[in-house]
Design a protein around this motif. Structure first.
Motif, short mmCIF file in Angstrom:
data_model
loop_
_atom_site.label_atom_id
_atom_site.label_comp_id
_atom_site.label_asym_id
_atom_site.label_seq_id
_atom_site.Cartn_x
_atom_site.Cartn_y
_atom_site.Cartn_z
N GLU A 48 1.05 -1.37 -0.18
CA GLU A 48 0.04 0.31 0.03
C GLU A 48 1.25 1.37 0.35
OE1 GLU A 48 -2.57 -0.57 3.22
OE2 GLU A 48 -3.74 -2.08 2.40
N CYS A 113 -2.48 7.06 8.11
CA CYS A 113 -2.55 5.76 8.03
C CYS A 113 -3.46 5.13 7.94
CB CYS A 113 -1.62 4.83 9.64
SG CYS A 113 -3.12 4.94 10.73
N GLY A 114 -4.32 5.72 7.83
CA GLY A 114 -6.07 4.87 7.61
C GLY A 114 -6.64 4.35 8.14
N ARG A 115 -6.06 3.62 9.21
CA ARG A 115 -6.09 2.44 10.43
C ARG A 115 -6.53 2.84 10.95
NH1 ARG A 115 -3.14 -0.14 6.45
NH2 ARG A 115 -3.80 -1.71 5.32
N CYS A 116 -5.88 3.85 12.30
CA CYS A 116 -6.19 4.76 13.64
C CYS A 116 -7.58 4.85 13.69
CB CYS A 116 -5.47 5.09 14.09
SG CYS A 116 -5.14 7.20 13.44
N ASP A 117 -8.01 4.99 14.86
CA ASP A 117 -9.61 5.48 14.97
C ASP A 117 -9.51 7.61 14.42
OD1 ASP A 117 -10.16 3.59 16.85
OD2 ASP A 117 -9.51 4.03 18.50
N CYS A 119 -8.28 8.16 11.99
CA CYS A 119 -8.55 8.10 10.55
C CYS A 119 -9.68 7.04 10.37
CB CYS A 119 -7.55 6.61 9.81
SG CYS A 119 -5.96 7.60 9.89
N ALA A 120 -9.96 6.50 11.03
CA ALA A 120 -11.22 5.50 11.22
C ALA A 120 -12.79 7.02 10.69
CB ALA A 120 -11.58 5.21 12.13
N CYS A 127 -3.69 11.92 12.72
CA CYS A 127 -3.50 10.00 13.04
C CYS A 127 -2.24 9.62 14.31
CB CYS A 127 -2.59 10.19 11.15
SG CYS A 127 -1.80 8.13 11.12
N TYR A 141 4.79 3.01 8.56
CA TYR A 141 4.14 2.46 9.71
C TYR A 141 4.20 0.81 9.79
CZ TYR A 141 2.02 6.45 8.63
OH TYR A 141 2.17 8.03 9.12
N THR A 172 -2.17 6.84 0.73
CA THR A 172 -3.79 7.17 1.32
C THR A 172 -2.77 9.00 1.23
OG1 THR A 172 -2.44 7.43 3.58
CG2 THR A 172 -3.74 6.13 3.25
#
Length: 390
Positions: A48, A113-117, A119-120, A127, A141, A172
Motif C-alpha cells: 500500500e 495510516c488509514g487504520r487508527c481510530d 483515521c476511521a 493520525c 507504519y 493514502t
C-alpha cells in the motif's frame, strides 16, 4: 488482499527495470551542519505504498526546525515533505486501484495510516501513528524506514523524505494530477496549499466574513487566496515585509498591513469599521504573530493558528478578553489529506488558486542549503522548490 492481475505484474516488472539501485539525496547528518548531497540506496515500496520519481520538492519553514535542531528528529535523515512526481512502482495491494505506474501525483506531508481510530473517523490530521512513528521516529507504519546508506544503515524519513530523486509515499497521501497541472509548481500543493485549505475549511468561514492573515509566506499567501475563493468579503494580509505584501493583491488580499511600520490592531479596526476580523489566521508560530492575530480579532471571532513553533514555544493570551468577548482559538495542523488534497488539486486544475506564481524560486538539489538559508532569512517570497531536473 486485492488480487494482482498478470497485466499489473508485468507493469510493475517493467517499472523495476528503470529504477536505479542508487540515487542522490540531500542528507542531514547532524543538526546545524546543513544538508549534504550523497548517493544512497533507492527505496522500494512495500504494501500500500508507491515509489515516485520526484519531479520537485517544496522548501518549507518546518524543515528549518529540524535542520537547526530546534525540533528533535533522528539523524541521519532526509527532509522534504511536499512533493510532485511520477509513480514508477506500486506496492502490494495497489494494482487494482486508481493508482498506476506512469501517473503524475502530488504527495502530502501528512500521511494518514488509514487504520487508527482518528483515521476511521476521517480525522487524518490527528493520525496517531503518523505522529508517533513518522514525526518522532522517522519511520513508516511497519516501524522501518525505507531509506538506507550504501552499507545498509538506516536513514530516517521526515514524511516521505522528498529531497531525493525517489521517494516512497503511502498511497493514502498521493493524489493524481491532471495533464494541465504544472509538474514543478504542483509540489507545493501537498503542504503550503493543503495546509491553508484545511485551516480555512475548518475555521467555519462563512460567506461575507472578514479575514486577517498574519505572516504571508507560502502558507499565508495560500490562505489569502483560498479564503477569498471561499467567500471572504475582506482579506487583510499582515506581515513585516513590504516586499512580501506587495504582490498579495494577486492572491486575494483586499488590503495589506505592515505591522513593523504601523499598529496592526488600529489599522485593522479602521479597515473593518471598528469591529476587527471574524477570523484571524496565524501562519508563523511565534508569540508576536499570535499576539497580532488575537489583537485584530472581533468579538465572537476565531483565531486559527497554523504555524509550528521551534521547540516548545508559548504565547500569551489575554484571558479576560477571550472569555468576555467569546473568542475562540482553533488549532489547525495540516488537513484531512484523503479529502482535502484532491480538493486542492482540483482547485489548481481549474485555476481557482494561483499556485504557479507562488513558486518564485527554483533550486537544484545541490542548492538546497542555499534555499533554506534564504528561507531562514525571510528572503523567499511565496514558496521555493527544489527542481530535480535543474
Amino acid at each position: 488482499m486485492i488480487a494482482v492481475t498478470s497485466t499489473s505484474i508485468n507493469e510493475t516488472r517493467a517499472a523495476d527495470t528503470a529504477i536505479p539501485v542508487t540515487m542522490r539525496a540531500a542528507v542531514l547528518r547532524e543538526p546545524g551542519r546543513g544538508l549534504q548531497v550523497e548517493t544512497i540506496k533507492t527505496p522500494r515500496p512495500r504494501a500500500e505504498e508507491v515509489l515516485i520519481k520526484v519531479t520537485a520538492c517544496g522548501l518549507c519553514h518546518s524543515d528549518l526546525h529540524v535542520i537547526g535542531g530546534a525540533i528533535a528528529f533522528p539523524t541521519p535523515c532526509v527532509l522534504g515533505h511536499e512533493v510532485a512526481g511520477t509513480i514508477v512502482e506500486l506496492g502490494e495491494g495497489l494494482q487494482a486501484t486508481h493508482l498506476a505506474v506512469g501517473q503524475r501525483v502530488a504527495g502530502a506531508f501528512l500521511m494518514p495510516c488509514g487504520r487508527c481510530d482518528h483515521c476511521a473517523r476521517g480525522e487524518d490530521e490527528l493520525c496517531e501513528p503518523f505522529f508517533e512513528m513518522n514525526r518522532i521516529n522517522g519511520v513508516l507504519y511497519d516501524g522501518e524506514t525505507r531509506l538506507a546508506d550504501l552499507d545498509g544503515s538506516p536513514i530516517y524519513m521526515y514524511s516521505m523524505g522528498g529531497l531525493a530523486e525517489y521517494a516512497v509515499v503511502p498511497a493514502t497521501a498521493v493524489t493524481p494530477l491532471s495533464a494541465d497541472v504544472d509538474g514543478i509548481a504542483s509540489a507545493i500543493l501537498g503542504c503550503a496549499a493543503m495546509t491553508a485549505y484545511g485551516a480555512v475549511r475548518r475555521s467555519g468561514l462563512r460567506h461575507g466574513e472578514s479575514v486577517a492573515v498574519v505572516a504571508v509566506g507560502g502558507v499565508g499567501s495560500n490562505i489569502c487566496q483560498i479564503a477569498s475563493a471561499m467567500g471572504a468579503r475582506q482579506v487583510i494580509a499582515i506581515d513585516v515585509s513590504d516586499e512580501k505584501l506587495a504582490s498579495l493583491d494577486r492572491f486575494g488580499a483586499t488590503a495589506t498591513v505592515n505591522s513593523m511600520t504601523s499598529d496592526a490592531r488600529e489599522r485593522v479596526l479602521e479597515l473593518t469599521d471598528g469591529r476587527g476580523v471574524d477570523v484571524a489566521f496565524e501562519a508563523l508560530g511565534i508569540g508576536a504573530t499570535w499576539k497580532t492575530a488575537l489583537d485584530v480579532l472581533a468579538d465572537g471571532g476565531r483565531m486559527v493558528p497554523i504555524g509550528l513553533g521551534a521547540g516548545v514555544k508559548t504565547a500569551e493570551v489575554e484571558i479576560n478578553r477571550a472569555v468576555r468577548r467569546s473568542q475562540s482559538i482553533l488549532g489547525s495542523y495540516g488537513a484531512r489529506t484523503r479529502v482535502d488534497l484532491p480538493a486542492v488539486v482540483d482547485m489548481a486544475a481549474h485555476d481557482e488558486i494561483n499556485y504557479r506564481d507562488l513558486v518564485t524560486r527554483r533550486f537544484s538539489l545541490e542548492q538546497a542549503n542555499e534555499g533554506y538559508s534564504l528561507l531562514a532569512e525571510g528572503k523567499i517570497l511565496g514558496r521555493a522548490v527544489v527542481d530535480m531536473s535543474a
